[in-house]
Design a protein around this motif. Structure first.
Motif, PDB file in Angstrom:
ATOM      1  N   MET A  65       5.716  -6.749  -4.168  1.00 47.40           N
ATOM      2  CA  MET A  65       5.088  -5.483  -3.823  1.00 47.40           C
ATOM      3  C   MET A  65       4.796  -5.488  -2.323  1.00 47.40           C
ATOM      4  O   MET A  65       4.305  -6.457  -1.771  1.00 47.40           O
ATOM      5  CB  MET A  65       3.791  -5.339  -4.620  1.00 47.40           C
ATOM      6  N   ASN A  66       5.110  -4.374  -1.669  1.00 52.46           N
ATOM      7  CA  ASN A  66       4.846  -4.316  -0.235  1.00 52.46           C
ATOM      8  C   ASN A  66       3.414  -3.853   0.032  1.00 52.46           C
ATOM      9  O   ASN A  66       2.691  -3.450  -0.867  1.00 52.46           O
ATOM     10  CB  ASN A  66       5.865  -3.412   0.474  1.00 52.46           C
ATOM     11  N   ASP A  67       3.016  -3.918   1.278  1.00 56.37           N
ATOM     12  CA  ASP A  67       1.637  -3.588   1.642  1.00 56.37           C
ATOM     13  C   ASP A  67       1.289  -2.133   1.351  1.00 56.37           C
ATOM     14  O   ASP A  67       0.188  -1.834   0.902  1.00 56.37           O
ATOM     15  CB  ASP A  67       1.398  -3.889   3.118  1.00 56.37           C
ATOM     16  N   ALA A  68       2.224  -1.225   1.608  1.00 60.74           N
ATOM     17  CA  ALA A  68       1.951   0.196   1.368  1.00 60.74           C
ATOM     18  C   ALA A  68       1.700   0.455  -0.111  1.00 60.74           C
ATOM     19  O   ALA A  68       0.804   1.226  -0.476  1.00 60.74           O
ATOM     20  CB  ALA A  68       3.108   1.048   1.875  1.00 60.74           C
ATOM     21  N   ALA A  69       2.472  -0.189  -0.970  1.00 63.40           N
ATOM     22  CA  ALA A  69       2.281  -0.017  -2.412  1.00 63.40           C
ATOM     23  C   ALA A  69       0.927  -0.588  -2.839  1.00 63.40           C
ATOM     24  O   ALA A  69       0.237   0.006  -3.675  1.00 63.40           O
ATOM     25  CB  ALA A  69       3.414  -0.693  -3.180  1.00 63.40           C
ATOM     26  N   ALA A  70       0.551  -1.708  -2.258  1.00 58.44           N
ATOM     27  CA  ALA A  70      -0.737  -2.313  -2.599  1.00 58.44           C
ATOM     28  C   ALA A  70      -1.893  -1.411  -2.168  1.00 58.44           C
ATOM     29  O   ALA A  70      -2.863  -1.232  -2.916  1.00 58.44           O
ATOM     30  CB  ALA A  70      -0.864  -3.684  -1.943  1.00 58.44           C
ATOM     31  N   VAL A  71      -1.783  -0.828  -0.990  1.00 61.55           N
ATOM     32  CA  VAL A  71      -2.831   0.069  -0.502  1.00 61.55           C
ATOM     33  C   VAL A  71      -2.898   1.310  -1.376  1.00 61.55           C
ATOM     34  O   VAL A  71      -3.984   1.793  -1.726  1.00 61.55           O
ATOM     35  CB  VAL A  71      -2.594   0.436   0.981  1.00 61.55           C
ATOM     36  N   SER A  72      -1.734   1.832  -1.759  1.00 64.35           N
ATOM     37  CA  SER A  72      -1.703   3.008  -2.629  1.00 64.35           C
ATOM     38  C   SER A  72      -2.352   2.713  -3.975  1.00 64.35           C
ATOM     39  O   SER A  72      -3.104   3.533  -4.506  1.00 64.35           O
ATOM     40  CB  SER A  72      -0.261   3.468  -2.835  1.00 64.35           C
ATOM     41  N   LYS A  73      -2.070   1.542  -4.522  1.00 67.97           N
ATOM     42  CA  LYS A  73      -2.677   1.164  -5.803  1.00 67.97           C
ATOM     43  C   LYS A  73      -4.192   1.007  -5.664  1.00 67.97           C
ATOM     44  O   LYS A  73      -4.944   1.360  -6.573  1.00 67.97           O
ATOM     45  CB  LYS A  73      -2.051  -0.122  -6.337  1.00 67.97           C
ATOM     46  N   ALA A  74      -4.639   0.494  -4.522  1.00 69.00           N
ATOM     47  CA  ALA A  74      -6.079   0.354  -4.292  1.00 69.00           C
ATOM     48  C   ALA A  74      -6.742   1.726  -4.247  1.00 69.00           C
ATOM     49  O   ALA A  74      -7.822   1.925  -4.820  1.00 69.00           O
ATOM     50  CB  ALA A  74      -6.334  -0.406  -2.991  1.00 69.00           C
ATOM     51  N   ALA A  75      -6.096   2.672  -3.580  1.00 62.55           N
ATOM     52  CA  ALA A  75      -6.644   4.026  -3.511  1.00 62.55           C
ATOM     53  C   ALA A  75      -6.690   4.653  -4.898  1.00 62.55           C
ATOM     54  O   ALA A  75      -7.680   5.301  -5.265  1.00 62.55           O
ATOM     55  CB  ALA A  75      -5.809   4.885  -2.569  1.00 62.55           C
ATOM     56  N   LEU A  76      -5.648   4.452  -5.677  1.00 60.23           N
ATOM     57  CA  LEU A  76      -5.617   4.998  -7.037  1.00 60.23           C
ATOM     58  C   LEU A  76      -6.711   4.368  -7.903  1.00 60.23           C
ATOM     59  O   LEU A  76      -7.385   5.058  -8.669  1.00 60.23           O
ATOM     60  CB  LEU A  76      -4.238   4.768  -7.657  1.00 60.23           C
ATOM     61  N   ALA A  77      -6.910   3.067  -7.752  1.00 59.01           N
ATOM     62  CA  ALA A  77      -7.954   2.382  -8.513  1.00 59.01           C
ATOM     63  C   ALA A  77      -9.336   2.922  -8.152  1.00 59.01           C
ATOM     64  O   ALA A  77     -10.186   3.129  -9.028  1.00 59.01           O
ATOM     65  CB  ALA A  77      -7.887   0.877  -8.264  1.00 59.01           C
ATOM     66  N   CYS A  78      -9.556   3.166  -6.866  1.00 64.33           N
ATOM     67  CA  CYS A  78     -10.840   3.738  -6.438  1.00 64.33           C
ATOM     68  C   CYS A  78     -11.033   5.124  -7.043  1.00 64.33           C
ATOM     69  O   CYS A  78     -12.118   5.448  -7.534  1.00 64.33           O
ATOM     70  CB  CYS A  78     -10.900   3.826  -4.915  1.00 64.33           C
ATOM     71  N   ALA A  79      -9.984   5.931  -6.989  1.00 64.27           N
ATOM     72  CA  ALA A  79     -10.086   7.281  -7.537  1.00 64.27           C
ATOM     73  C   ALA A  79     -10.348   7.240  -9.037  1.00 64.27           C
ATOM     74  O   ALA A  79     -11.184   7.991  -9.555  1.00 64.27           O
ATOM     75  CB  ALA A  79      -8.811   8.066  -7.224  1.00 64.27           C
ATOM     76  N   ASP A  80      -9.642   6.351  -9.738  1.00 63.61           N
ATOM     77  CA  ASP A  80      -9.835   6.219 -11.186  1.00 63.61           C
ATOM     78  C   ASP A  80     -11.245   5.748 -11.536  1.00 63.61           C
ATOM     79  O   ASP A  80     -11.785   6.108 -12.570  1.00 63.61           O
ATOM     80  CB  ASP A  80      -8.814   5.250 -11.786  1.00 63.61           C
ATOM     81  N   ALA A  81     -11.830   4.946 -10.641  1.00 58.38           N
ATOM     82  CA  ALA A  81     -13.177   4.430 -10.870  1.00 58.38           C
ATOM     83  C   ALA A  81     -14.256   5.442 -10.472  1.00 58.38           C
ATOM     84  O   ALA A  81     -15.448   5.173 -10.613  1.00 58.38           O
ATOM     85  CB  ALA A  81     -13.377   3.124 -10.104  1.00 58.38           C
ATOM     86  N   MET A  85      -6.331   7.937   4.105  1.00 56.65           N
ATOM     87  CA  MET A  85      -6.338   8.381   5.501  1.00 56.65           C
ATOM     88  C   MET A  85      -5.978   7.229   6.438  1.00 56.65           C
ATOM     89  O   MET A  85      -5.251   7.425   7.415  1.00 56.65           O
ATOM     90  CB  MET A  85      -7.696   8.983   5.856  1.00 56.65           C
ATOM     91  N   ASP A  86      -6.463   6.030   6.125  1.00 55.54           N
ATOM     92  CA  ASP A  86      -6.097   4.864   6.929  1.00 55.54           C
ATOM     93  C   ASP A  86      -4.603   4.592   6.814  1.00 55.54           C
ATOM     94  O   ASP A  86      -3.938   4.284   7.809  1.00 55.54           O
ATOM     95  CB  ASP A  86      -6.887   3.632   6.490  1.00 55.54           C
ATOM     96  N   LEU A  87      -4.069   4.708   5.613  1.00 52.84           N
ATOM     97  CA  LEU A  87      -2.639   4.506   5.397  1.00 52.84           C
ATOM     98  C   LEU A  87      -1.836   5.540   6.178  1.00 52.84           C
ATOM     99  O   LEU A  87      -0.821   5.222   6.798  1.00 52.84           O
ATOM    100  CB  LEU A  87      -2.306   4.577   3.911  1.00 52.84           C
ATOM    101  N   ASP A  88      -2.301   6.783   6.184  1.00 56.37           N
ATOM    102  CA  ASP A  88      -1.612   7.839   6.923  1.00 56.37           C
ATOM    103  C   ASP A  88      -1.548   7.518   8.410  1.00 56.37           C
ATOM    104  O   ASP A  88      -0.527   7.747   9.061  1.00 56.37           O
ATOM    105  CB  ASP A  88      -2.308   9.180   6.686  1.00 56.37           C
ATOM    106  N   THR A  89      -2.627   6.954   8.948  1.00 59.28           N
ATOM    107  CA  THR A  89      -2.653   6.567  10.362  1.00 59.28           C
ATOM    108  C   THR A  89      -1.591   5.513  10.649  1.00 59.28           C
ATOM    109  O   THR A  89      -0.840   5.618  11.626  1.00 59.28           O
ATOM    110  CB  THR A  89      -4.044   6.028  10.755  1.00 59.28           C
ATOM    111  N   PHE A  90      -1.499   4.500   9.794  1.00 56.91           N
ATOM    112  CA  PHE A  90      -0.492   3.453   9.984  1.00 56.91           C
ATOM    113  C   PHE A  90       0.926   4.013   9.874  1.00 56.91           C
ATOM    114  O   PHE A  90       1.816   3.650  10.642  1.00 56.91           O
ATOM    115  CB  PHE A  90      -0.676   2.322   8.978  1.00 56.91           C
ATOM    116  N   LEU A  91       1.143   4.909   8.922  1.00 54.77           N
ATOM    117  CA  LEU A  91       2.474   5.509   8.764  1.00 54.77           C
ATOM    118  C   LEU A  91       2.845   6.348   9.981  1.00 54.77           C
ATOM    119  O   LEU A  91       3.995   6.328  10.425  1.00 54.77           O
ATOM    120  CB  LEU A  91       2.527   6.351   7.496  1.00 54.77           C
TER     121      LEU A  91
END
Length: 62
Positions: free
Chosen positions: A1-17, A28-34
């Motif tokens: 798994m790449n870093d972007a996928a890991a960050v996306s999964k973390a964001a999804l986990a936060c939203a689900d929680a 938003m942090d991911l968008d800045t890096f992209l």
């Protein structure tokens, strides 16, 4: 798994929680890096085009 996928999964986990604010901050942090990666890629492509154009302009006597 790449870093972007890991960050996306973390964001999804936060939203689900139920932590939408944290999920939004992660995205938003991911968008800045992209954005920065896209800018860097554009600069590298431009340097390549300039280099190739310079090589085509050179004559065999140079």
């Amino acid at each position: 798994m790449n870093d972007a996928a890991a960050v996306s999964k973390a964001a999804l986990a936060c939203a689900d929680a139920g932590s939408e604010r944290e999920a939004l901050q992660i995205i938003m942090d991911l968008d800045t890096f992209l954005h920065e990666a896209t800018t860097l890629h554009g600069a590298v492509c431009l340097i390549g085009r300039i280099t190739r154009a310079d090589e085509r302009r050179k004559t065999p006597d140079d």
